[in-house]
Design a protein around this motif. Structure first.
Motif, PDB file in Angstrom:
ATOM      1  N   ALA A   1      48.615  66.671  48.725  1.00  0.00           N
ATOM      2  CA  ALA A   1      49.811  67.444  49.033  1.00  0.00           C
ATOM      3  C   ALA A   1      50.782  66.529  49.766  1.00  0.00           C
ATOM      4  O   ALA A   1      50.991  65.395  49.373  1.00  0.00           O
ATOM      5  CB  ALA A   1      49.436  68.673  49.857  1.00  0.00           C
ATOM      6  N   HIS A   2      51.375  67.000  50.846  1.00  0.00           N
ATOM      7  CA  HIS A   2      52.271  66.172  51.655  1.00  0.00           C
ATOM      8  C   HIS A   2      51.469  65.575  52.803  1.00  0.00           C
ATOM      9  O   HIS A   2      50.532  66.191  53.302  1.00  0.00           O
ATOM     10  CB  HIS A   2      53.425  67.015  52.209  1.00  0.00           C
ATOM     11  N   PRO A   3      51.804  64.402  53.317  1.00  0.00           N
ATOM     12  CA  PRO A   3      52.855  63.511  52.818  1.00  0.00           C
ATOM     13  C   PRO A   3      52.361  62.652  51.656  1.00  0.00           C
ATOM     14  O   PRO A   3      51.190  62.721  51.283  1.00  0.00           O
ATOM     15  CB  PRO A   3      53.144  62.641  54.037  1.00  0.00           C
TER      16      PRO A   3
ATOM     17  N   ASN B   1      55.480  69.461  45.087  1.00  0.00           N
ATOM     18  CA  ASN B   1      55.760  70.611  45.945  1.00  0.00           C
ATOM     19  C   ASN B   1      54.491  71.335  46.365  1.00  0.00           C
ATOM     20  O   ASN B   1      54.376  71.807  47.498  1.00  0.00           O
ATOM     21  CB  ASN B   1      56.698  71.592  45.223  1.00  0.00           C
ATOM     22  N   ASP B   2      53.526  71.430  45.450  1.00  0.00           N
ATOM     23  CA  ASP B   2      52.296  72.167  45.721  1.00  0.00           C
ATOM     24  C   ASP B   2      51.091  71.237  45.635  1.00  0.00           C
ATOM     25  O   ASP B   2      51.136  70.224  44.928  1.00  0.00           O
ATOM     26  CB  ASP B   2      52.129  73.302  44.707  1.00  0.00           C
TER      27      ASP B   2
ATOM     28  N   GLY C   1      44.597  65.728  35.476  1.00  0.00           N
ATOM     29  CA  GLY C   1      44.612  65.318  36.877  1.00  0.00           C
ATOM     30  C   GLY C   1      45.988  65.254  37.484  1.00  0.00           C
ATOM     31  O   GLY C   1      46.126  65.160  38.702  1.00  0.00           O
ATOM     32  N   PHE C   2      47.020  65.265  36.687  1.00  0.00           N
ATOM     33  CA  PHE C   2      48.407  65.373  37.131  1.00  0.00           C
ATOM     34  C   PHE C   2      49.292  65.345  35.905  1.00  0.00           C
ATOM     35  O   PHE C   2      49.148  64.438  35.090  1.00  0.00           O
ATOM     36  CB  PHE C   2      48.802  64.228  38.079  1.00  0.00           C
ATOM     37  N   PRO C   3      50.131  66.351  35.711  1.00  0.00           N
ATOM     38  CA  PRO C   3      50.449  67.440  36.641  1.00  0.00           C
ATOM     39  C   PRO C   3      49.446  68.596  36.660  1.00  0.00           C
ATOM     40  O   PRO C   3      49.520  69.437  37.548  1.00  0.00           O
ATOM     41  CB  PRO C   3      51.812  67.909  36.133  1.00  0.00           C
TER      42      PRO C   3
END
Length: 329
Positions: A7-9, A52-53, A104-106
């Motif tokens: 997630a962040h950061p 974002n998520d 695995g992404f997105p």
């Protein structure tokens, strides 16, 4: 369910283990209860992408089919399977089709207790592999297979050069090339990794920091399969025989190289890029590793709670072979 998410950061500090909603299969999908999964360089690059998520990382995995969606009829609940992380690339082709993605992404990936995938992205688990071996196999073995056979067209008796031995893909290239009777020379800055490669069957292992021509007694190779990039490109090209093939699938030391044109066109070289592979090649690869009883080289096995240590080990280039995740040890 427990999962390794980012997630962040941005960066490794955004890695965490957290509870995520369990997946539910839609039409044409299955949910796999994962027994093991494998870390790839792609996962490292992914943690530096903005999002974002929280997203569950991971492309490699193997486990047991837990649930099936409507329209699924070629698999059964309880079947042991391995996951093909190439989404939307069914048939062997010159390049991936439009819309191709990597698990695995997105989309949520395999660093979790369960994952949802299209039914066409699972295949029976090779019987000779442990769960850990099957879990780390998919992305690296598929990449190696396409690079070596579909693109590189390696043949028995040819000489293959693999710069930067130690990664999962590089170890698969070594094992696969030896299985078809090729001669293999590898390079590494690390004496320990060179010794490990020799134990795996490499015919020669040279110091990346030294003079390659001198260490190879002037011998040249038929095929270079490279993921290192700028740090070794000139020496790799210098070791390629006239008319030889050069396949690249990575950029671990930089995004660009300077191509010396005169040696390139006078040498009649063929330069090819490759990445991942199709579902057709994934099935070919599974048959190949089963026929030759090839087993992945596993570097270390980590529980989810030690995800940051695993990522740092790969980032620092300390591993030899594949890094494996299990939910708990």
């Amino acid at each position: 369910m427990k999962a390794i998410v980012h997630a962040h950061p941005e960066g490794f500090s955004g890695l965490r283990v957290m509870e995520m909603d369990e997946p539910v299969p839609g039409p044409g999908e299955v949910v796999v209860s994962l027994q093991a999964s494998g870390l790839n360089h792609r996962d490292i690059w992914t943690v530096f992408k903005k999002r974002n998520d929280p997203v569950i990382l991971g492309s490699d995995g193997a486990g047991v089919v837990e649930a099936i969606g409507t329209g699924v009829n070629r698999v059964e609940v309880g079947q042991e399977v391995i996951i093909n992380p190439s989404l939307g690339w069914p048939l062997k082709s010159d390049a991936p089709p439009e819309g191709f993605e990597i698990l695995g992404f997105p989309k949520h990936g395999t660093f979790a207790e369960k994952v949802r995938v299209p039914v066409e992205n699972i295949e029976p688990k090779p019987q000779h592999l442990t769960w850990e071996e099957a879990g780390v196999l998919p992305l690296a073995a598929l990449t190696a297979y396409r690079a070596l056979f579909t693109r590189g067209q390696v043949k028995e008796g040819e000489h293959v050069l693999v710069p930067g031995i130690g990664s999962g893909v590089a170890t698969f290239i070594l094992l696969m090339a030896k299985a078809v009777g090729a001669q293999v020379t590898v390079t590494s800055r690390s004496k320990e990794k060179r010794d490990q490669a020799l134990q795996l069957g490499a015919d020669a292992a040279i110091d990346s920091h030294g003079d390659w021509a001198e260490q190879m007694a002037g011998e040249q190779v038929d095929l270079v399969v490279d993921s290192v990039g700028p740090a070794t490109f000139d020496q790799s090209l210098d070791r390629l025989r006239p008319g030889g093939r050069f396949v690249n699938f990575g950029e671990t030391t930089g995004k660009a190289v300077k191509l010396p044109l005169r040696p390139f066109f006078f040498g009649q070289f063929t330069l090819m890029g490759t990445t991942m592979g199709s579902a057709e090649e994934f099935r070919e690869m599974l048959r190949f590793i089963s026929d030759h009883q090839i087993r992945p080289v596993i570097d270390k096995i980590y529980p989810f709670t030690e995800a940051q240590n695993a990522f740092l080990r790969m980032e620092e280039g300390e591993q030899f072979g594949k890094i494996c995740f299990v939910a708990s040890l």
